[in-house]
Write an enzyme that holds these catalytic residues in place. Structure first.
Site, PDB file in Angstrom:
ATOM      1  N   ALA A  54      49.071  90.582   4.412  1.00 18.59           N
ATOM      2  CA  ALA A  54      50.484  90.559   4.772  1.00 18.59           C
ATOM      3  C   ALA A  54      51.173  89.273   4.327  1.00 18.59           C
ATOM      4  O   ALA A  54      52.373  89.276   4.044  1.00 18.59           O
ATOM      5  CB  ALA A  54      50.647  90.756   6.277  1.00 18.59           C
TER       6      ALA A  54
ATOM      7  N   HIS B 257      43.056  93.511   8.151  1.00 14.90           N
ATOM      8  CA  HIS B 257      42.205  92.918   9.190  1.00 14.90           C
ATOM      9  C   HIS B 257      42.850  92.931  10.575  1.00 14.90           C
ATOM     10  O   HIS B 257      42.260  92.467  11.536  1.00 14.90           O
ATOM     11  CB  HIS B 257      41.783  91.498   8.807  1.00 14.90           C
TER      12      HIS B 257
ATOM     13  N   CYS C 289      48.823  72.495  15.110  1.00 17.60           N
ATOM     14  CA  CYS C 289      48.675  71.101  14.700  1.00 17.60           C
ATOM     15  C   CYS C 289      49.590  70.843  13.516  1.00 17.60           C
ATOM     16  O   CYS C 289      49.494  71.504  12.482  1.00 17.60           O
ATOM     17  CB  CYS C 289      47.234  70.805  14.320  1.00 17.60           C
TER      18      CYS C 289
END
Length: 386
Positions: free
Chosen positions: A71, A202, A326
């Site tokens: 995607a 997935h 992060c």
């Protein structure tokens, strides 16, 4: 203790039936699917069979399916491909404040390169796109509107039929990142006028590294390729096809078509048991987002007074996730939750549980038990350190 995987929105386990379907291609799939000889023709036949299976999942035509690496690539192809082929009078792209980085960052890149102007539409406190604000941003210079079907962090659904209608009224292209919704709720391109749709294998218990951009013939014709070097996939995606991955995606799509409704009902019940159990055992438990408009498998839960990263660390062997990221060496709170109006502290207290095909009731009981222990531990440590 038995490992419990509750991060299906991150990635799903490969269904053994999908793996089994891929084995013949892994063992005997010789040849390039673009080659004219009999080996290539057999590979090409496997690709076209899978293309039909993927198309059927969203009520599309097989000619409307462009295979990609996932995607992320599909989203890049949709936005950058549209901008590269856009008429000069249409130079604006509208995205939502809760889009995945694979939409947000290509849009930002286009803006920085002077290839498109980008507007961002906000969301309601419930987590869905603000339709009134979207309407106010739309005009005849809008090239595309890119808004996801369901948010990966909260599971909140967007009113995509309404968004499609507003987009069509100004003649713009509606691109929808449907990665989280496909496989969990019905989505028909015949019923909902989506021009370009992104999906990934997935997220539906298929293999990683394969996905698709599915679009109308007119919309696909407006795209320019972002990867050059051949005429594969209608000239939009160069490179020898990942035949074994495509076969896996096709089988995963077929299984979803056959089992989605019953599977979603079962998972929705388990999600309810999870949230109810947490509320029974703990005080200060809040769900983020509108609980009436969300994916059946997802719960974004805030534990007041407990840092989510610390909670997740102490939940092992139960695997869940947070919305923190992060950035430049520092931990930043979820953009999605901030856009919904949560404070930084509230965003840092939020944990995402996402269930799926292989989640069991026994695993939910384990997850409740481990979550309660982790939250109580983190709260106690916080209170003792204050």
């Amino acid at each position: 203790m038995h490992e419990v995987y509750l991060d299906y929105n991150g990635s799903t386990p490969l269904d053994p039936r999908v793996a089994e379907a891929m084995i013949p291609t892994l063992r005997f799939g010789i040849g390039n699917a673009s080659s004219a000889h009999r080996f290539g023709q057999r590979q090409a036949a496997s690709v076209e069979h899978a293309r039909e299976q993927v198309a059927a999942l969203v009520d599309a035509s097989s000619s409307e399916v462009i295979f990609c690496s996932g995607a992320t690539e599909a989203n890049n192809l949709a936005l950058i491909g549209l901008a590269e082929g856009a008429p000069v009078e249409r130079n604006r792209i509208v995205i939502s404040a809760i889009e995945h980085a694979s939409v947000r960052e290509p849009a930002q890149w286009l803006h920085e390169q002077g290839k498109a102007k980008v507007d961002m539409v906000g969301v309601t406190p419930g987590g869905s796109v603000d339709l009134e604000e979207l309407d106010s941003l739309l005009s005849s210079d809008v090239l595309a509107v890119s808004i996801m079907a369901a948010n990966s962090e909260t599971g909140v659904l967007n009113p995509i039929s309404d968004i499609a209608k507003l987009t069509q009224e100004v003649g713009a292209v509606f691109h929808c990142d449907a990665t989280q919704m496909v496989g969990r709720l019905p989505l028909s391109l015949r019923d909902t006028p989506i021009d370009l749709l992104s999906m990934s294998s997935h997220k539906i218990c298929g293999p990683e590294g394969i996905g698709a951009l599915i679009g109308t013939r007119h919309s696909l014709a407006r795209l320019r390729p972002t990867i050059h070097g051949g005429s594969h996939e209608r000239g939009l995606r160069s490179g020898s096809l990942n035949v074994v991955g495509i076969v896996g995606l096709g089988t995963a799509s077929l299984l979803v078509s056959e089992e989605r409704d019953s599977e979603s009902a079962r998972v929705k019940k388990l999600r309810g048991q999870l949230v109810d159990g947490l509320r029974t055992e703990l005080a200060g438990v809040h769900e983020n987002g509108d609980p009436s408009k969300r994916l059946p498998n997802t719960a974004s839960v805030r534990f007041k007074g407990a840092d989510a990263e610390a909670v997740v660390f102490n939940m092992d062997p139960v695997a869940v996730s947070t919305g923190s990221a992060c950035s430049s060496g520092s931990i930043e709170p979820s953009r999605v939750l901030l856009a919904m109006g949560l404070s930084r502290d509230e965003a840092f207290e939020s944990v995402r549980f996402s269930l799926g095909r292989f989640t069991t009731e026994a695993e939910i009981k384990t997850a409740i038990r481990q979550t309660v222990k982790a939250v109580q531990h983190v709260r106690a440590m916080t209170e003792s350190g204050s």
